[in-house]
Each structure stands twice: as structure tokens, then as C-alpha cells.
Scaffold this active site. Structure first.
Site, mmCIF file in Angstrom:
data_model
loop_
_atom_site.group_PDB
_atom_site.id
_atom_site.type_symbol
_atom_site.label_atom_id
_atom_site.label_comp_id
_atom_site.label_asym_id
_atom_site.label_seq_id
_atom_site.Cartn_x
_atom_site.Cartn_y
_atom_site.Cartn_z
ATOM 1 N N SER A 1 8.357 -82.699 -35.922
ATOM 2 C CA SER A 1 8.025 -81.762 -34.848
ATOM 3 C C SER A 1 9.209 -80.858 -34.546
ATOM 4 O O SER A 1 10.378 -81.254 -34.718
ATOM 5 C CB SER A 1 7.681 -82.606 -33.623
ATOM 6 O OG SER A 1 7.705 -81.821 -32.477
ATOM 7 N N TYR B 1 9.397 -90.291 -27.359
ATOM 8 C CA TYR B 1 8.581 -89.699 -28.424
ATOM 9 C C TYR B 1 9.443 -88.807 -29.322
ATOM 10 O O TYR B 1 9.464 -88.949 -30.550
ATOM 11 C CB TYR B 1 7.419 -88.880 -27.835
ATOM 12 C CG TYR B 1 6.787 -87.970 -28.856
ATOM 13 C CD1 TYR B 1 5.961 -88.475 -29.849
ATOM 14 C CD2 TYR B 1 7.066 -86.593 -28.870
ATOM 15 C CE1 TYR B 1 5.417 -87.639 -30.821
ATOM 16 C CE2 TYR B 1 6.534 -85.758 -29.836
ATOM 17 C CZ TYR B 1 5.710 -86.286 -30.811
ATOM 18 O OH TYR B 1 5.195 -85.467 -31.778
ATOM 19 N N LYS C 1 10.791 -89.274 -33.420
ATOM 20 C CA LYS C 1 10.674 -88.330 -34.548
ATOM 21 C C LYS C 1 12.044 -88.110 -35.201
ATOM 22 O O LYS C 1 12.164 -88.040 -36.424
ATOM 23 C CB LYS C 1 10.084 -86.989 -34.085
ATOM 24 C CG LYS C 1 8.613 -87.075 -33.727
ATOM 25 C CD LYS C 1 7.719 -87.267 -34.966
ATOM 26 C CE LYS C 1 6.311 -87.635 -34.606
ATOM 27 N NZ LYS C 1 5.464 -88.064 -35.714
HETATM 28 C C1 WQD Z 1 2.754 -75.394 -24.310
HETATM 29 C C2 WQD Z 1 3.157 -74.481 -23.187
HETATM 30 C C3 WQD Z 1 3.776 -75.620 -21.151
HETATM 31 C C4 WQD Z 1 -0.177 -77.234 -20.245
HETATM 32 C C5 WQD Z 1 4.104 -80.669 -27.038
HETATM 33 C C6 WQD Z 1 5.033 -81.735 -27.505
HETATM 34 C C7 WQD Z 1 5.454 -81.504 -28.920
HETATM 35 C C8 WQD Z 1 4.289 -81.327 -29.826
HETATM 36 C C9 WQD Z 1 3.225 -80.449 -29.272
HETATM 37 C C10 WQD Z 1 2.970 -83.343 -30.263
HETATM 38 C C11 WQD Z 1 4.370 -74.981 -22.426
HETATM 39 C C12 WQD Z 1 2.555 -74.765 -20.947
HETATM 40 C C13 WQD Z 1 0.883 -76.572 -20.843
HETATM 41 C C14 WQD Z 1 -0.665 -76.752 -19.006
HETATM 42 C C15 WQD Z 1 0.968 -74.982 -19.072
HETATM 43 N N1 WQD Z 1 3.941 -82.548 -30.407
HETATM 44 N N2 WQD Z 1 1.444 -75.472 -20.267
HETATM 45 N N3 WQD Z 1 -0.074 -75.637 -18.474
HETATM 46 O O1 WQD Z 1 5.090 -78.858 -24.686
HETATM 47 O O2 WQD Z 1 5.223 -77.067 -26.467
HETATM 48 O O3 WQD Z 1 4.739 -79.391 -27.105
HETATM 49 O O4 WQD Z 1 2.984 -80.685 -27.885
HETATM 50 O O5 WQD Z 1 2.228 -83.988 -30.437
HETATM 51 O O6 WQD Z 1 6.244 -82.529 -29.340
HETATM 52 O O7 WQD Z 1 6.175 -81.732 -26.668
HETATM 53 O O8 WQD Z 1 2.997 -78.068 -25.917
HETATM 54 O O9 WQD Z 1 0.698 -77.511 -25.274
HETATM 55 O O10 WQD Z 1 1.999 -79.131 -23.831
HETATM 56 O O11 WQD Z 1 2.634 -76.725 -23.825
HETATM 57 O O12 WQD Z 1 1.463 -73.987 -18.541
HETATM 58 O O13 WQD Z 1 -1.588 -77.310 -18.417
HETATM 59 O O14 WQD Z 1 2.104 -74.431 -22.228
HETATM 60 O O15 WQD Z 1 4.632 -75.547 -20.063
HETATM 61 O O16 WQD Z 1 5.128 -73.883 -22.064
HETATM 62 P P1 WQD Z 1 4.605 -78.316 -25.956
HETATM 63 P P2 WQD Z 1 2.005 -77.921 -24.706
#
Ligand code: WQD
Length: 344
Positions: A127, A152, A156
Site C-alpha cells: 500500500s 495495519y 504492510k
Molecule cells: C480517502 C479520502 C479521507 C471517508 C485507506 C487506507 C489505505 C488503503 C486505502 C486499504 C481521505 C476522505 C473518507 C469519509 C472523507 N488501504 N474521507 N469522508 O485513507 O486514503 O486510505 O484506504 O485497505 O491503507 O489508509 O482512503 O477512502 O478512507 O479516504 O472525507 O467518510 O477521503 O479523509 O482524505 P485512505 P479513504
């Protein structure tokens, strides 16, 4: 005879899309999955798309004896794509041992058994979290690895180190580590897609569920970041593009296209998109309004990260093709299909 590939976590979100692409490319697939975060019906979706049902074994990879039996009864497995892992960042903070057991012991079991089973290569799901907040954007594969912010993320990083040490110790197989940016979307047939457990933690399933009326409104986590519109920036990649990269990687390992015994590739589009931009693209593509409010920043969020995919483009010969608009549309079509089926 078709080359046999073991796909761990093959009924999961990225795993199932990869099984489709592997079968379309002529590989024979064996899935091992404990169904802890997926359902058996995913196999029906894979079969509808490819006209072939993969071999399925419900098993936990912590069961080393069971795994050994799988290798003895399928002595012709040539490659492994290892997706199976626990992946909820928040949960990992209060259940660290579960994450270390599920994400590390399972890899140890696979690596331990590969030489005797004659498996030639393993593709590993990593990741972009390993980069933390990069100092230079877009981020390349040789950017420094930053201290992990969760068990997590740490698992990785440890996985990558274990693979590197094992390869350098001279064990007789090769590996490709793929660092994913943010996979979103669903198969164009809408037969398979992402099926989050409970309230979605990731942005796109939350958007599609809000658009469907399952959630009242989306919370945008912060609009005071140092980015053009103040919301966080990510590199969102279509899950089918991502799945295809795995086929290219396994081809590369099994046909000895490279002298390298370990290679690492970023899998992203190279385009950074903010939360607010993603939201407005979704509304434009689907014609559906998504109510939202700006709330506090989410703890542990990276401000901005997107990939430099040049290494994957030039060396692996793979490029992400889908636009973020068509990708979001595929996610919406999947959400509508779930509704038709009475699931969500
Ligand atoms: C994306 C953006 C949030 C939800 C995570 C894991 C990573 C990977 C993928 C997993 C961010 C914003 C989110 C919401 C929001 N691996 N957001 N409101 O955090 O980049 O990555 O998932 O299996 O390891 O950390 O992805 O989709 O959670 O967030 O504003 O309700 O959307 O702050 O900027 P992230 P995400």
C-alpha cells in the site's frame, strides 16, 4: 495445460477482480479465503463474467497444515497472489495482535511452504501507506518509508521487509511487491464490486451509499489542508486497472522477463484528486446530488499523496486507463445492483 495460480483473499474486493482478469487471460485459479470479509456469492459473480468458476477452498491461512495439504493436492501451483489480510486501519489500532497474526503469520506460512511446493513467484499486495506523507510528490518507489501510523500500516511495512529478507537469503522464488494507491469502482458488468461491512470507512462506498439514501450525509474530513480546495488529495485508481496489473506482474514473474528477484511498483494513475473534486465528479457523472458537511480532520489522514507510476508504466508495461469519472460511474452502477438484489 493452464498455469495454476493460488489467489489468497480471492473473494475480496481487489482479489475477485483479479481472479476475473486471470481467468480471462487463461490462467487457472485456486482461491483460498476464510470469508471473514467477503461472501461465497462472489464466486457466482466471477462465474457470470468469465463463464468459469474458480476452485475455492474456505480456509484460514494461519492453518499451516491445511495450507500444506492444499499444496500437496495441487502440486502444479506456479504462482501466488497474496491479497488475504485484515485491512481496517482503525480496527488495527485496538486489535493489533489480530492484525499481526492475520497479516504476518499468514505470509510466513506461504513463504515457508513455497520452496517445497515448487512455487516460482509471489505477488504481494502492499500500500502507499508505507510512504506516510511523502516529502516529494508525485511519490516514486525509492521515496523513504515513514514510520507507520497504525498496526495495519506497520504490518504492510513488515511484510515488505520479510519478503525482501527472504529473497536476499536466496530462497528459490521471486517476488513483485505492488503498492496500491486508492482502488475504487467495480467491474463494468456490476456482477462484482466492493461490499463493505457496516458503515463504510472509505470515501467512495460512503458516497455511493449516501447517494442511495442509505446514509444521510457524507462527512468531508477537513477543508483546511494545504491543498487548492483545502480537502485531502489521493490517487484514485479503477479496481479493474489494478487487477490487470496483477496479471502483468504474474506473467513477468513466471516468464522470467526480469533478472531481478524482487521488484516494487507503485500502482496509481499519477493524478491527484481532492475529496471535493471527487464528490463533484460523482455528481456530474451520475446526476445524483450527495448531501455533505465539512467536519473535523480525521486522525491519521495524510494530507496529499499521488503516485509517480512511471516505473510501472515503463518497466512493467502497465498503465491505468480508466478516468475517474467512468470509475465513479462503475461504483454507482454496482451500488444500484446491490439495491436491486436487496443487499444495500
Ligand atoms: C480517502 C479520502 C479521507 C471517508 C485507506 C487506507 C489505505 C488503503 C486505502 C486499504 C481521505 C476522505 C473518507 C469519509 C472523507 N488501504 N474521507 N469522508 O485513507 O486514503 O486510505 O484506504 O485497505 O491503507 O489508509 O482512503 O477512502 O478512507 O479516504 O472525507 O467518510 O477521503 O479523509 O482524505 P485512505 P479513504
Amino acid at each position: 495445460m493452464k498455469t495454476k495460480i493460488l489467489v489468497t483473499g480471492g473473494t475480496g474486493y481487489i482479489g475477485s477482480h483479479t481472479v476475473v482478469e486471470l481467468q480471462n487471460a487463461g490462467y487457472e485459479v485456486i482461491i483460498i479465503d476464510n470469508l471473514s470479509n467477503s461472501t461465497i456469492e462472489v464466486l457466482d459473480g466471477i462465474e457470470k463474467i468469465t463463464n468459469k468458476r474458480p476452485i475455492f477452498i474456505q480456509m484460514d491461512l494461519n492453518d499451516k497444515v491445511g495450507l500444506q495439504q492444499v499444496f500437496s493436492s495441487h502440486a502444479d501451483i506456479k504462482g501466488i497472489i497474496h491479497f488475504a489480510a485484515s485491512k481496517a486501519v482503525g480496527e488495527s489500532v485496538y486489535k493489533p495482535l489480530l492484525y499481526y497474526r492475520n497479516n504476518i503469520v499468514t505470509l510466513l506460512n506461504l513463504l515457508d511452504l513455497m520452496p517445497e511446493a515448487g512455487v516460482e513467484g509471489i505477488v504481494f499486495s502492499s500500500s502507499c501507506t508505507v510512504y506516510g506523507q511523502p516529502d516529494i510528490l508525485p511519490v516514486t518507489e525509492d521515496a523513504p518509508i515513514k514510520p507507520a501510523l497504525s498496526p495495519y500500516g506497520n504490518s504492510k511495512q513488515i511484510n515488505e521487509e520479510i519478503i525482501r529478507d527472504t529473497i536476499y537469503a536466496g530462497l528459490p522464488f521471486k517476488s513483485i511487491i505492488l503498492r496500491y494507491f486508492n482502488p475504487i469502482g467495480a467491474h463494468p458488468s456490476a456482477e462484482i464490486g466492493e461490499l463493505p461491512n457496516g458503515v463504510p470507512q472509505n470515501l467512495v462506498p460512503f458516497i455511493t451509499q449516501t447517494a442511495m439514501g442509505i446514509r444521510q450525509e457524507l462527512s468531508v474530513f477537513g477543508d483546511d489542508y494545504n491543498t487548492p480546495d483545502g480537502s485531502c488529495i489521493r490517487d484514485y485508481i479503477h479496481v479493474v486497472d489494478l487487477a490487470k496489473a496483477h496479471v502483468t506482474a504474474i506473467d513477468r514473474l513466471l516468464t522470467n522477463k526480469s533478472e531481478e528477484r524482487l521488484e516494487i511498483f507503485n500502482l496509481g494513475t499519477g493524478i491527484g484528486v481532492s475529496v471535493l473534486e471527487l464528490l463533484s465528479t460523482f455528481e456530474k457523472e451520475t446526476g445524483v446530488k450527495v448531501p455533505y458537511k465539512i467536519v473535523e480532520r480525521r486522525e491519521g489522514d495524510i494530507e496529499q499523496v499521488w503516485a509517480d507510476p512511471k516505473h510501472a508504466n515503463e518497466v512493467l508495461g502497465w498503465t491505468a486507463k480508466e478516468s475517474v469519472g467512468s470509475t465513479l460511474l462503475s461504483a454507482w452502477n454496482w451500488q444500484k445492483r446491490l439495491r436491486e438484489r436487496g443487499i444495500q
